[in-house]
Design an enzyme around this catalytic site. Structure first.
Site, PDB file in Angstrom:
ATOM      1  N   PRO A  10     -11.983  -2.319 -23.155  1.00  0.00           N
ATOM      2  CA  PRO A  10     -11.478  -3.037 -24.334  1.00  0.00           C
ATOM      3  C   PRO A  10     -11.913  -4.504 -24.338  1.00  0.00           C
ATOM      4  O   PRO A  10     -12.027  -5.108 -25.401  1.00  0.00           O
ATOM      5  CB  PRO A  10      -9.943  -2.942 -24.210  1.00  0.00           C
ATOM      6  CG  PRO A  10      -9.677  -1.888 -23.206  1.00  0.00           C
ATOM      7  CD  PRO A  10     -10.887  -1.756 -22.332  1.00  0.00           C
ATOM      8  N   TYR A  59       0.829  -1.217   0.000  1.00  0.00           N
ATOM      9  CA  TYR A  59       0.000   0.000   0.000  1.00  0.00           C
ATOM     10  C   TYR A  59       0.859   1.261   0.000  1.00  0.00           C
ATOM     11  O   TYR A  59       0.499   2.263  -0.623  1.00  0.00           O
ATOM     12  CB  TYR A  59      -1.033  -0.037   1.145  1.00  0.00           C
ATOM     13  CG  TYR A  59      -2.218  -0.891   0.725  1.00  0.00           C
ATOM     14  CD1 TYR A  59      -3.241  -0.350  -0.033  1.00  0.00           C
ATOM     15  CD2 TYR A  59      -2.252  -2.251   1.004  1.00  0.00           C
ATOM     16  CE1 TYR A  59      -4.296  -1.135  -0.482  1.00  0.00           C
ATOM     17  CE2 TYR A  59      -3.293  -3.045   0.566  1.00  0.00           C
ATOM     18  CZ  TYR A  59      -4.318  -2.477  -0.182  1.00  0.00           C
ATOM     19  OH  TYR A  59      -5.347  -3.259  -0.648  1.00  0.00           O
ATOM     20  N   VAL A 103      -8.970   3.674  -5.546  1.00  0.00           N
ATOM     21  CA  VAL A 103      -8.555   4.292  -4.281  1.00  0.00           C
ATOM     22  C   VAL A 103      -7.451   5.340  -4.512  1.00  0.00           C
ATOM     23  O   VAL A 103      -6.840   5.803  -3.572  1.00  0.00           O
ATOM     24  CB  VAL A 103      -8.055   3.189  -3.294  1.00  0.00           C
ATOM     25  CG1 VAL A 103      -9.202   2.285  -2.884  1.00  0.00           C
ATOM     26  CG2 VAL A 103      -6.906   2.355  -3.878  1.00  0.00           C
ATOM     27  N   HIS A 153     -14.408   1.858  -2.238  1.00  0.00           N
ATOM     28  CA  HIS A 153     -13.419   0.992  -1.586  1.00  0.00           C
ATOM     29  C   HIS A 153     -12.369   1.775  -0.797  1.00  0.00           C
ATOM     30  O   HIS A 153     -11.294   1.256  -0.526  1.00  0.00           O
ATOM     31  CB  HIS A 153     -12.759   0.064  -2.621  1.00  0.00           C
ATOM     32  CG  HIS A 153     -13.722  -0.901  -3.248  1.00  0.00           C
ATOM     33  ND1 HIS A 153     -13.488  -1.537  -4.453  1.00  0.00           N
ATOM     34  CD2 HIS A 153     -14.930  -1.350  -2.814  1.00  0.00           C
ATOM     35  CE1 HIS A 153     -14.521  -2.320  -4.732  1.00  0.00           C
ATOM     36  NE2 HIS A 153     -15.409  -2.218  -3.761  1.00  0.00           N
TER      37      HIS A 153
HETATM   38  C1  BJW Z   1      -9.600  -0.985 -19.257  1.00  0.00           C
HETATM   39  C2  BJW Z   1      -8.416  -0.444 -19.665  1.00  0.00           C
HETATM   40  C3  BJW Z   1      -8.462   0.762 -20.229  1.00  0.00           C
HETATM   41  C4  BJW Z   1      -7.936  -2.418 -18.755  1.00  0.00           C
HETATM   42  N1  BJW Z   1      -9.668   1.373 -20.364  1.00  0.00           N
HETATM   43  N2  BJW Z   1     -10.784  -0.471 -19.347  1.00  0.00           N
HETATM   44  C5  BJW Z   1     -22.041 -11.581  -4.182  1.00  0.00           C
HETATM   45  C6  BJW Z   1     -21.659 -12.663  -4.969  1.00  0.00           C
HETATM   46  C7  BJW Z   1     -20.402 -13.231  -4.827  1.00  0.00           C
HETATM   47  C8  BJW Z   1     -19.473 -12.731  -3.924  1.00  0.00           C
HETATM   48  C9  BJW Z   1     -19.828 -11.667  -3.167  1.00  0.00           C
HETATM   49  C10 BJW Z   1     -21.095 -11.117  -3.288  1.00  0.00           C
HETATM   50  N3  BJW Z   1     -21.169 -10.063  -2.419  1.00  0.00           N
HETATM   51  C11 BJW Z   1     -19.992  -9.955  -1.777  1.00  0.00           C
HETATM   52  C12 BJW Z   1     -19.166 -10.917  -2.198  1.00  0.00           C
HETATM   53  C13 BJW Z   1     -17.752 -11.139  -1.742  1.00  0.00           C
HETATM   54  C14 BJW Z   1     -16.771 -10.194  -2.374  1.00  0.00           C
HETATM   55  C15 BJW Z   1     -16.773 -10.375  -3.889  1.00  0.00           C
HETATM   56  O1  BJW Z   1     -17.323  -9.590  -4.640  1.00  0.00           O
HETATM   57  N4  BJW Z   1     -16.103 -11.398  -4.384  1.00  0.00           N
HETATM   58  C16 BJW Z   1     -16.024 -11.638  -5.822  1.00  0.00           C
HETATM   59  C17 BJW Z   1     -14.573 -11.683  -6.261  1.00  0.00           C
HETATM   60  C18 BJW Z   1     -16.762 -12.892  -6.149  1.00  0.00           C
HETATM   61  N5  BJW Z   1     -17.058  -8.807  -2.023  1.00  0.00           N
HETATM   62  C19 BJW Z   1     -16.655  -8.310  -0.854  1.00  0.00           C
HETATM   63  O2  BJW Z   1     -16.037  -8.975  -0.040  1.00  0.00           O
HETATM   64  C20 BJW Z   1     -17.019  -6.870  -0.564  1.00  0.00           C
HETATM   65  N6  BJW Z   1     -17.578  -6.802   0.742  1.00  0.00           N
HETATM   66  C21 BJW Z   1     -18.849  -7.133   0.994  1.00  0.00           C
HETATM   67  O3  BJW Z   1     -19.634  -7.356   0.106  1.00  0.00           O
HETATM   68  O4  BJW Z   1     -19.154  -7.186   2.341  1.00  0.00           O
HETATM   69  C22 BJW Z   1     -20.297  -7.942   2.699  1.00  0.00           C
HETATM   70  C23 BJW Z   1     -19.998  -9.417   2.463  1.00  0.00           C
HETATM   71  C24 BJW Z   1     -18.783  -9.965   2.851  1.00  0.00           C
HETATM   72  C25 BJW Z   1     -18.517 -11.311   2.616  1.00  0.00           C
HETATM   73  C26 BJW Z   1     -19.455 -12.119   1.974  1.00  0.00           C
HETATM   74  C27 BJW Z   1     -20.685 -11.550   1.567  1.00  0.00           C
HETATM   75  C28 BJW Z   1     -20.942 -10.187   1.829  1.00  0.00           C
HETATM   76  C29 BJW Z   1     -15.768  -6.002  -0.504  1.00  0.00           C
HETATM   77  C30 BJW Z   1     -15.094  -5.891  -1.830  1.00  0.00           C
HETATM   78  C31 BJW Z   1     -13.835  -5.056  -1.670  1.00  0.00           C
HETATM   79  C32 BJW Z   1     -12.931  -5.111  -2.894  1.00  0.00           C
HETATM   80  N7  BJW Z   1     -11.672  -4.527  -2.544  1.00  0.00           N
HETATM   81  C33 BJW Z   1     -10.669  -4.349  -3.573  1.00  0.00           C
HETATM   82  C34 BJW Z   1      -9.384  -3.759  -2.920  1.00  0.00           C
HETATM   83  C35 BJW Z   1      -9.591  -2.287  -2.581  1.00  0.00           C
HETATM   84  C36 BJW Z   1      -8.349  -1.667  -2.050  1.00  0.00           C
HETATM   85  C37 BJW Z   1      -7.243  -1.663  -3.064  1.00  0.00           C
HETATM   86  O5  BJW Z   1      -7.352  -1.028  -4.119  1.00  0.00           O
HETATM   87  O6  BJW Z   1      -6.237  -2.296  -2.775  1.00  0.00           O
HETATM   88  O7  BJW Z   1     -11.155  -3.464  -4.580  1.00  0.00           O
HETATM   89  S1  BJW Z   1     -10.313  -5.841  -4.491  1.00  0.00           S
HETATM   90  C38 BJW Z   1     -10.216  -5.079  -6.073  1.00  0.00           C
HETATM   91  O8  BJW Z   1     -11.335  -5.417  -6.913  1.00  0.00           O
HETATM   92  C39 BJW Z   1     -10.353  -3.582  -5.785  1.00  0.00           C
HETATM   93  C40 BJW Z   1     -11.112  -3.115  -6.965  1.00  0.00           C
HETATM   94  O9  BJW Z   1     -11.736  -1.873  -6.680  1.00  0.00           O
HETATM   95  C41 BJW Z   1     -12.105  -4.240  -7.196  1.00  0.00           C
HETATM   96  C42 BJW Z   1     -12.688  -4.295  -8.549  1.00  0.00           C
HETATM   97  O10 BJW Z   1     -11.725  -4.476  -9.518  1.00  0.00           O
HETATM   98  P1  BJW Z   1     -11.839  -3.657 -10.889  1.00  0.00           P
HETATM   99  O11 BJW Z   1     -11.796  -2.227 -10.592  1.00  0.00           O
HETATM  100  O12 BJW Z   1     -13.001  -4.152 -11.647  1.00  0.00           O
HETATM  101  O13 BJW Z   1     -10.450  -4.013 -11.579  1.00  0.00           O
HETATM  102  P2  BJW Z   1      -9.998  -5.288 -12.393  1.00  0.00           P
HETATM  103  O14 BJW Z   1      -8.520  -5.267 -12.384  1.00  0.00           O
HETATM  104  O15 BJW Z   1     -10.687  -6.500 -11.917  1.00  0.00           O
HETATM  105  O16 BJW Z   1     -10.516  -5.041 -13.875  1.00  0.00           O
HETATM  106  C43 BJW Z   1      -9.972  -4.024 -14.695  1.00  0.00           C
HETATM  107  C44 BJW Z   1     -10.815  -3.908 -15.941  1.00  0.00           C
HETATM  108  O17 BJW Z   1     -10.338  -2.799 -16.684  1.00  0.00           O
HETATM  109  C45 BJW Z   1     -10.731  -5.133 -16.856  1.00  0.00           C
HETATM  110  O18 BJW Z   1     -12.048  -5.497 -17.261  1.00  0.00           O
HETATM  111  C46 BJW Z   1      -9.952  -4.615 -18.092  1.00  0.00           C
HETATM  112  O19 BJW Z   1     -10.381  -5.184 -19.320  1.00  0.00           O
HETATM  113  C47 BJW Z   1     -10.285  -3.146 -18.050  1.00  0.00           C
HETATM  114  N8  BJW Z   1      -9.281  -2.265 -18.649  1.00  0.00           N
HETATM  115  N9  BJW Z   1      -7.386  -1.364 -19.351  1.00  0.00           N
HETATM  116  C48 BJW Z   1     -10.792   0.753 -19.914  1.00  0.00           C
HETATM  117  N10 BJW Z   1      -7.355   1.391 -20.666  1.00  0.00           N
END
Ligand code: BJW
Length: 260
Positions: free
Chosen positions: A228, A73, A109, A125
C-alpha cells in the site's frame, strides 16, 4: 471491498506474469499484517506497546535483557501459532501450479507460507519454531515451551540448555548477525533465474534481502511490488501496485486463471 480484478494495476501485474515460467516471490512483514501479525513499522499493542520491535531484534538487546527479548519471542511464537494464513497466502500457494517453478523467499519467521501450502520456501531470517542454545547451538524444541509455566505476557527467563546449561535464544537472524550462507545463496539463485519477481509487503530497507530485487532487475526480470505504501524499491520496480496483499494476491490469481 472494491473489485481489484477490474483494477488496471491488477491487469498490468497479470500481464507481466502471464508469460513467465520461473517466478520468485519476496515477502516481508506486510504479508502477514492481514493475518493479525504486526509489522516491524507498526507500533506494538498491549504489554509490548512500550517497545520498538527494531530495538528488540538485536543481539545487544538479548545480552542486556534476555528475559525481555525472550518474552517477546514467546509472545510472537504463540501469536504465529494462533493466527491463520489469509486468502493472499492461499492464492500464492495455489498460483505455484501454473508456473514451472515458484519459489518463496521470505523475511518472515511466522511459518504462514508453509501453513498455506507453499512448498518451496526459503526463510531468510529463521523461524519462530526454531530455538537453540547460545553455547554450542544445541537445538531446543519449541513444544517444550508448553511445559513451562509461561505468563500471559511480558518477560520470560530463557530456559537452560539440557546439554550445556547455556541460555536458549530464538533461532532467528538479528541485526548484525549473518544469514545462513546456504539460504541466502539459494535465494540469490532463485531470484537471478526468475522471469518475474513479486515483492510483497516489505519496506525494502533491510539487507541483504533488500538487494534481491536489484539482482532480478539486472538479470532482466520484471519486478512487481505489492505494498500500500511506496518504498525505496518503488522507483526501480517494473510495476508498483498500491494494494494490501490479502486483497491483491487473490485478485491476481483470479485474473491469471482467466488466461487458461
Ligand atoms: C503491507 C501491508 C499489507 C503493511 N499488504 N504490504 C547494507 C547497507 C546498509 C546496512 C546493511 C547492509 N548490509 C547489512 C546491513 C546491516 C543490516 C541492515 O540491513 N540494516 C538496515 C536497517 C540499514 N542488516 C543486517 O544486519 C543483516 N545481517 C547482515 O547483513 O550480516 C552481515 C553484516 C552485518 C553487519 C554489517 C554489515 C553486514 C541481518 C538482518 C536481519 C533482520 N532481522 C529482522 C528480525 C528477524 C527476526 C524477527 O522477526 O524478530 O528481520 S529485523 C526485521 O526487518 C525483520 C524483518 O524480516 C526485516 C524486514 O522488515 P520487513 O519485512 O520489510 O517489515 P517492515 O515492518 O519494515 O515493513 C512492512 C511493509 O509492509 C511496509 O512497507 C508496509 O507498507 C507494508 N505493508 N501492510 C502489503 N496488508
Amino acid at each position: 471491498m472494491t473489485d481489484l480484478t477490474l483494477d488496471a494495476d491488477c491487469g498490468r501485474a497479470a500481464e507481466l506474469l502471464k508469460g513467465a515460467s520461473r517466478v520468485a516471490v519476496l515477502t516481508g512483514a506486510g504479508m502477514s499484517a492481514e493475518s493479525g501479525v504486526p509489522t516491524f513499522r507498526d507500533a506494538l499493542t498491549g504489554w509490548w506497546a512500550r517497545y520498538d520491535p527494531m530495538e528488540l531484534a538485536t543481539p545487544q538487546a538479548y545480552q542486556r535483557d534476555p528475559a525481555r527479548v525472550f518474552g517477546w519471542y514467546v509472545y510472537r511464537w504463540r501469536l504465529a501459532r494462533a493466527v491463520e494464513p489469509h486468502a493472499g497466502y492461499r492464492a500464492l500457494a495455489a498460483m505455484a501450479a501454473r508456473f514451472d517453478r515458484l519459489a518463496v523467499v521470505t523475511q518472515n519467521v511466522d511459518g504462514l507460507h508453509q501453513r498455506a501450502g507453499s512448498k518451496d520456501v526459503l526463510e531468510l531470517h529463521g523461524s519462530l519454531e526454531d530455538f537453540r542454545c547460545t553455547g554450542d547451538g544445541h537445538p531446543y524444541y519449541a513444544d517444550r515451551l508448553l511445559e513451562l509455566d509461561l505468563p500471559d505476557e511480558g518477560d520470560v527467563e530463557p530456559p537452560a540448555c539440557d546439554a550445556c546449561g547455556s541460555p536458549i535464544r530464538p533461532g532467528v537472524v538479528w541485526f548484525g548477525e549473518q544469514l545462513s550462507e546456504m539460504t541466502i545463496g539459494r535465494a540469490w539463485e532463485e531470484v537471478a533465474h526468475a522471469d518475474a519477481l513479486l515483492v510483497v509487503g516489505t519496506s525494502s530497507v533491510v539487507y541483504p534481502a533488500a538487494a534481491l530485487p536489484g539482482v532480478a532487475l539486472e538479470a532482466g526480470a520484471k519486478v512487481i511490488e505489492i505494498n500500500p505504501d511506496q518504498t525505496p524499491l518503488t522507483p526501480q520496480a517494473t510495476h508498483w501496485w498500491g494494494a494490501p496483499a490479502g486483497q491483491a494476491l487473490p485478485a491476481l490469481k483470479q485474473v491469471l486463471d482467466q488466461y487458461e
